[in-house]
Design an enzyme around this catalytic site. Structure first.
Site, PDB file in Angstrom:
ATOM      1  N   LYS A  21      64.604  27.144 -78.339  1.00 13.77           N
ATOM      2  CA  LYS A  21      65.483  26.655 -77.273  1.00 13.77           C
ATOM      3  C   LYS A  21      66.912  27.121 -77.515  1.00 13.77           C
ATOM      4  O   LYS A  21      67.272  27.446 -78.654  1.00 13.77           O
ATOM      5  CB  LYS A  21      65.426  25.123 -77.207  1.00 13.77           C
ATOM      6  CG  LYS A  21      65.871  24.450 -78.487  1.00 13.77           C
ATOM      7  CD  LYS A  21      65.625  22.958 -78.449  1.00 13.77           C
ATOM      8  CE  LYS A  21      66.070  22.281 -79.714  1.00 13.77           C
ATOM      9  NZ  LYS A  21      67.495  22.375 -80.019  1.00 13.77           N
ATOM     10  N   ASP A  66      64.241  20.909 -85.025  1.00 15.18           N
ATOM     11  CA  ASP A  66      65.306  21.732 -85.639  1.00 15.18           C
ATOM     12  C   ASP A  66      65.506  21.533 -87.146  1.00 15.18           C
ATOM     13  O   ASP A  66      66.651  21.440 -87.605  1.00 15.18           O
ATOM     14  CB  ASP A  66      66.645  21.458 -84.928  1.00 15.18           C
ATOM     15  CG  ASP A  66      66.656  21.879 -83.462  1.00 15.18           C
ATOM     16  OD1 ASP A  66      65.601  22.272 -82.946  1.00 15.18           O
ATOM     17  OD2 ASP A  66      67.735  21.802 -82.839  1.00 15.18           O
ATOM     18  N   CYS A  90      70.160  16.804 -80.874  1.00 13.47           N
ATOM     19  CA  CYS A  90      68.874  17.345 -80.420  1.00 13.47           C
ATOM     20  C   CYS A  90      67.749  16.315 -80.429  1.00 13.47           C
ATOM     21  O   CYS A  90      66.892  16.320 -79.542  1.00 13.47           O
ATOM     22  CB  CYS A  90      68.526  18.590 -81.225  1.00 13.47           C
ATOM     23  SG  CYS A  90      69.712  19.923 -80.896  1.00 13.47           S
TER      24      CYS A  90
END
Ligand SMILES: [Zn+2]
Length: 240
Positions: free
Chosen positions: A140, A42, A185
């Protein structure tokens, strides 16, 4: 495998002084091989300075990740990729503010500012990442009613992203995790990777955390308990 700090601790400073620095480095560095992959989590505009969910010092991970990525033949990147009005957004829950929590059918959910909406500039990977050899970008969090911090499993704990099967079919055994944010994450990805049977290293200085109500310390404790190894980028041998 021992990391450098563990080796230093085991040797003690007296023994250490008698070793040539090059010998020590060669013994201590972790060398990624064909069964190793770097997971870059990310590194997207929304999580960088100026973004809607900016992680403090988030931009500092980019040069570190670019550097260690040179040591990896296998790199997978992830992208948080939400629908508009995603269930994780505080804005869709009346009377709720970002960083508060709610109970959803799959458990407790932290609410966030709107971020990483599909197709927006905020959802784009940082233009400063330089990892041309990356093989896969996995998106995701694209189911409107389920969040997904982890690159492996959505927050319901059972819907898979397919990443574990992909990595196993590619004969990958060791995963090195870097990116944003350490306590969400990155940590959830590392924990699920352990559950899926991988050897897992989190590269601390290639990550930054959000640290909402003690979440950073808890994430490191959970990862340690699960057998995730905490290393620094300098522990990884980059050159051939
Ligand atoms: Zn998200």
């Amino acid at each position: 495998m021992l990391n450098r700090r563990q080796i230093l601790a085991a040797l003690g400073t007296t023994a250490l002084a008698s070793l040539a620095p090059s010998a020590l480095f060669a013994a201590a560095a972790i060398k990624p091989d064909d069964t190793s992959a770097l997971l870059v989590i990310d590194v997207q505009n929304c999580f960088l300075p100026g973004g809607s969910l900016a992680v403090k010092e988030g931009e500092q991970v980019v040069p570190v990740i670019n550097k260690i990525a040179k040591g990896f033949a296998n790199v997978v990147m992830t992208q948080d990729w939400h629908t508009p009005g995603h269930v994780s957004f505080a804005s869709v829950h009346a009377g709720k503010k970002p960083f508060e929590t709610i109970d959803l059918p799959y458990g407790k959910q932290v609410l966030w500012p709107d971020h990483c909406v599909q197709g927006t500039d905020g959802a784009s990977l940082s233009k400063d990442l330089s990892i041309p050899q990356a093989e896969l970008i996995i998106r995701k969090g694209f189911h409107k009613d389920v969040d997904s911090y982890s690159a492996f499993l959505e927050a319901d704990g059972k819907t898979t992203t397919g990443l574990a099967a992909y990595l196993k079919s590619r004969k990958i055994k060791r995963l090195f995790v870097a990116g944003l944010a350490t306590d969400f994450c990155v940590a959830w990805t590392a924990l699920d990777a352990r559950k899926a049977g991988f050897e897992v290293y989190v590269v601390e200085d290639a990550c930054r955390g959000i640290d909402n109500q003690g979440s950073l310390a808890k994430a490191w404790a959970d990862m340690a308990k699960a057998g995730v190894k905490r290393i620094q980028s300098s522990d990884i041998a980059v050159s051939a």
